[in-house]
Structure formats: C-alpha cells, structure tokens
Design an enzyme around this catalytic site. Structure first.
Site, PDB file in Angstrom:
ATOM      1  N   ARG A 141      -7.207  42.634 -48.859  1.00 36.15           N
ATOM      2  CA  ARG A 141      -8.148  41.603 -49.290  1.00 36.15           C
ATOM      3  C   ARG A 141      -8.810  42.088 -50.564  1.00 36.15           C
ATOM      4  NH1 ARG A 141     -13.115  39.351 -45.749  1.00 36.15           N
ATOM      5  NH2 ARG A 141     -13.960  41.386 -46.236  1.00 36.15           N
ATOM      6  N   THR A 145     -12.640  38.782 -54.889  1.00 38.78           N
ATOM      7  CA  THR A 145     -12.348  37.362 -54.603  1.00 38.78           C
ATOM      8  C   THR A 145     -12.236  37.104 -53.094  1.00 38.78           C
ATOM      9  OG1 THR A 145      -9.968  37.751 -54.616  1.00 38.78           O
ATOM     10  CG2 THR A 145     -10.996  37.201 -56.734  1.00 38.78           C
TER      11      THR A 145
HETATM   12  C1  PRP Z   1      -8.969  43.608 -43.195  1.00 38.25           C
HETATM   13  C2  PRP Z   1      -8.481  43.205 -41.841  1.00 38.25           C
HETATM   14  C3  PRP Z   1      -7.764  41.907 -42.140  1.00 38.25           C
HETATM   15  C4  PRP Z   1      -8.598  41.315 -43.240  1.00 38.25           C
HETATM   16  C5  PRP Z   1      -9.452  40.217 -42.677  1.00 38.25           C
HETATM   17  O1  PRP Z   1      -7.958  44.177 -43.928  1.00 38.25           O
HETATM   18  O2  PRP Z   1      -7.666  44.168 -41.227  1.00 38.25           O
HETATM   19  O3  PRP Z   1      -6.421  42.066 -42.541  1.00 38.25           O
HETATM   20  O4  PRP Z   1      -9.424  42.375 -43.748  1.00 38.25           O
HETATM   21  O5  PRP Z   1     -10.167  39.579 -43.660  1.00 38.25           O
HETATM   22  P1  PRP Z   1      -9.911  38.047 -44.053  1.00 38.25           P
HETATM   23  O6  PRP Z   1      -9.811  37.277 -42.784  1.00 38.25           O
HETATM   24  O7  PRP Z   1     -11.126  37.696 -44.858  1.00 38.25           O
HETATM   25  O8  PRP Z   1      -8.648  37.972 -44.867  1.00 38.25           O
HETATM   26  P2  PRP Z   1      -8.203  44.791 -45.403  1.00 38.25           P
HETATM   27  O9  PRP Z   1      -8.007  43.742 -46.444  1.00 38.25           O
HETATM   28  O10 PRP Z   1      -9.510  45.521 -45.407  1.00 38.25           O
HETATM   29  O11 PRP Z   1      -6.990  45.779 -45.585  1.00 38.25           O
HETATM   30  P3  PRP Z   1      -6.649  47.134 -44.794  1.00 38.25           P
HETATM   31  O12 PRP Z   1      -6.247  46.760 -43.396  1.00 38.25           O
HETATM   32  O13 PRP Z   1      -5.508  47.676 -45.575  1.00 38.25           O
HETATM   33  O14 PRP Z   1      -7.863  48.017 -44.824  1.00 38.25           O
HETATM   34  N1  URA Z   2     -12.135  43.163 -42.710  1.00 42.63           N
HETATM   35  C1  URA Z   2     -12.647  44.121 -41.918  1.00 42.63           C
HETATM   36  O1  URA Z   2     -12.033  45.181 -41.710  1.00 42.63           O
HETATM   37  N2  URA Z   2     -13.873  43.918 -41.384  1.00 42.63           N
HETATM   38  C2  URA Z   2     -14.560  42.775 -41.575  1.00 42.63           C
HETATM   39  O2  URA Z   2     -15.670  42.642 -41.044  1.00 42.63           O
HETATM   40  C3  URA Z   2     -14.001  41.787 -42.406  1.00 42.63           C
HETATM   41  C4  URA Z   2     -12.775  42.004 -42.953  1.00 42.63           C
END
Ligand code: PRP
Ligand code: URA
Length: 246
Positions: A141, A145
């Site tokens: 993410r 944005t």
């Molecule tokens: C986190 C989580 C989801 C996403 C959720 O991943 O594991 O994939 O955020 O957020 P959203 O519903 O707003 O899209 P992150 O982007 O932090 O990546 P990571 O697992 O590699 O740390």
């Molecule tokens: N991704 C995470 O890991 N935690 C949150 O609370 C939201 C997005």
C-alpha cells in the site's frame, strides 16, 4: 422482531448503517452455525478466536507469539470457512460391518495470501486443508496515496478449476483486497472467498461494492480507519509485527 432484523440485514447494502444491528441479530443466527451473517459478510464470534485476537492486538505481544497466534486463529477460521465444502458418500468396512460414510468430494482449493502479511495465515489453513495449492499475490500500500501497488503474482496453473480463499490479516481501505481479487479474476479465478482477521467498515463496504460475488470472513469488525489509513483499534502494521521489521 429478530426475524425482521435478520431480514433487514440481508437486504441492506450498507455495513456502516447496520453496524449496531448485526450485534442484535447475531444471537439467533449464531446458534445455528457458529458465525453470524450480514448479507455476505460473516463475523466470527467464537470465544477462542476473540481471546486470541485480544493478544494479537496487544502492543506488548512480541513477534514469536504474534506469529503463533495469527497461525492459530487462521486454523480456527478455516474450520468455519470450510463448513460448506461438499461431501460424498462412500462405502467403507469398519471392524464391525460395511457402512456408508462421508468424505470430501474432492473439490480443488487454492489459498492466496496477499504478501507480505497474508503469509502468516497460510500454514494455519494448510493444517486443515493440506492438499490445497498456494498462490501468491504481492501488493504493498503506497503510504501517501494508500493505493495498492502490485509487484508479484504466481498462481496455481489450473486457476479456473479451483475455489480460492484470499487471505490477509487486515482489510483497511479495501484497496489491496480488491486489487488482489481483480488480479485473480483476470487470470480466470471464479469462486473466491476473502478471509481476514480485522476489518474496518470502510474496507468491508468497498470490497462488497467491488466484488459482490465474494463472501467476506472476518474475525473482528473494528470501529474505523484513522487519518493514516490504519484500523482503529486494530493491531498496527500486520506485516511489521509478523516479520519483526521496523
Ligand atoms: C497491509 C495489509 C494489507 C493492506 C491493507 O499490507 O497486510 O495487505 O495493508 O490495507 P488496505 O485495505 O488499505 O489496502 P501493507 O501494504 O502494509 O504491505 P505489507 O504486508 O508488505 O507490509
Ligand atoms: N495495514 C495494516 O497492516 N494495518 C492497518 O491497520 C491498516 C493497513
């Protein structure tokens, strides 16, 4: 009265406006099958899941324990999510007699963790469904944005023949889950469920809107997102807590 509430829950499209209602409706439906139902959104309220989730949320919980608890909750959720798996009857011989008995009817399953944090739920599910194939969809993410950026996709070759469970501990804005399911559908995936530990109402609503054919399974529906897009009360950054980064 409860029947009316249940019926209202089933036909309404808005999770946000119904948040107080599903709590009322849960008792009757819960008695039936261990989960309660809001349209196509299932919130698990099993005491073991809720107990373990409390320690997953707790800021003092270290990486090792966090990982173990996520694994355990994934197993417990998989037990419920597979409730509708088809069975067939076969003939067997017990030490006493011949008998008819039921086995799973050989439906092919695929588990798709959204990288990174979804990886933490895979082994817990495989404990119950060891023959499932595992695909991976890598998304992060964008911190500014909050939009998902895809960087990796590897799926089982027979995508069109499988039922899929897409897993990620967090459903925040819903962007990552929506994008992962888009990606899976583009490559031929049809029968898809989404399973997460904690969801924000905003993410549930967005996912329902984007993929109304996908049932959503949640261990806890939290209050809201904060200004940084984190779930409140949530558990913080799932990937960082799982892998000990940051
Ligand atoms: C986190 C989580 C989801 C996403 C959720 O991943 O594991 O994939 O955020 O957020 P959203 O519903 O707003 O899209 P992150 O982007 O932090 O990546 P990571 O697992 O590699 O740390
Ligand atoms: N991704 C995470 O890991 N935690 C949150 O609370 C939201 C997005």
């Amino acid at each position: 009265m409860l029947i009316h509430i249940y019926f209202f829950c089933r036909i309404s499209r808005s999770v946000l406006t119904l948040y107080p209602l599903y709590k009322i409706g849960c008792t009757i439906i819960n008695r039936r099958n261990g989960v309660f139902n809001l349209a196509k959104v299932y919130v698990f309220d099993h005491p073991l899941i809720q107990h373990k989730l409390t320690y997953i949320r707790e800021v003092q919980t270290g990486t090792k324990e966090f990982r173990e608890l996520v694994d355990e909750v994934a197993t417990l959720m998989a037990f419920e999510i597979t409730r509708d798996m088809p069975l067939e009857e076969i003939e067997i011989e017990t030490p006493v007699t011949r008998a008819k008995s039921k086995v799973l009817s050989g439906k092919k399953l695929g588990i798709i963790p959204i990288l990174r944090a979804g990886i933490g739920m895979v082994d817990g599910i495989l404990k119950l469904i060891p023959a499932a194939k595992v695909g991976h969809i890598g998304l992060y993410r964008d911190p500014k944005t909050l939009k998902p950026v895809e960087y990796y996709v590897k799926l089982p070759s027979d995508v069109e023949e499988r039922d899929f469970i897409v897993v990620d501990p967090m459903l925040a804005t819903g962007g990552s889950a929506i994008e992962a399911i888009n990606s899976l559908k583009t490559r031929g995936g049809k029968h898809i469920k989404f399973m997460c530990l904690i969801a924000a109402p905003e993410g549930v609503e967005a996912l329902k809107e984007a993929h109304p054919d996908v049932d959503i399974y949640i261990a806890a529906l939290d209050e809201k997102l904060n200004e940084k897009g984190y779930i409140v009360p949530g558990l913080g950054d799932a990937g960082d807590r799982l892998f000990g980064t940051k």
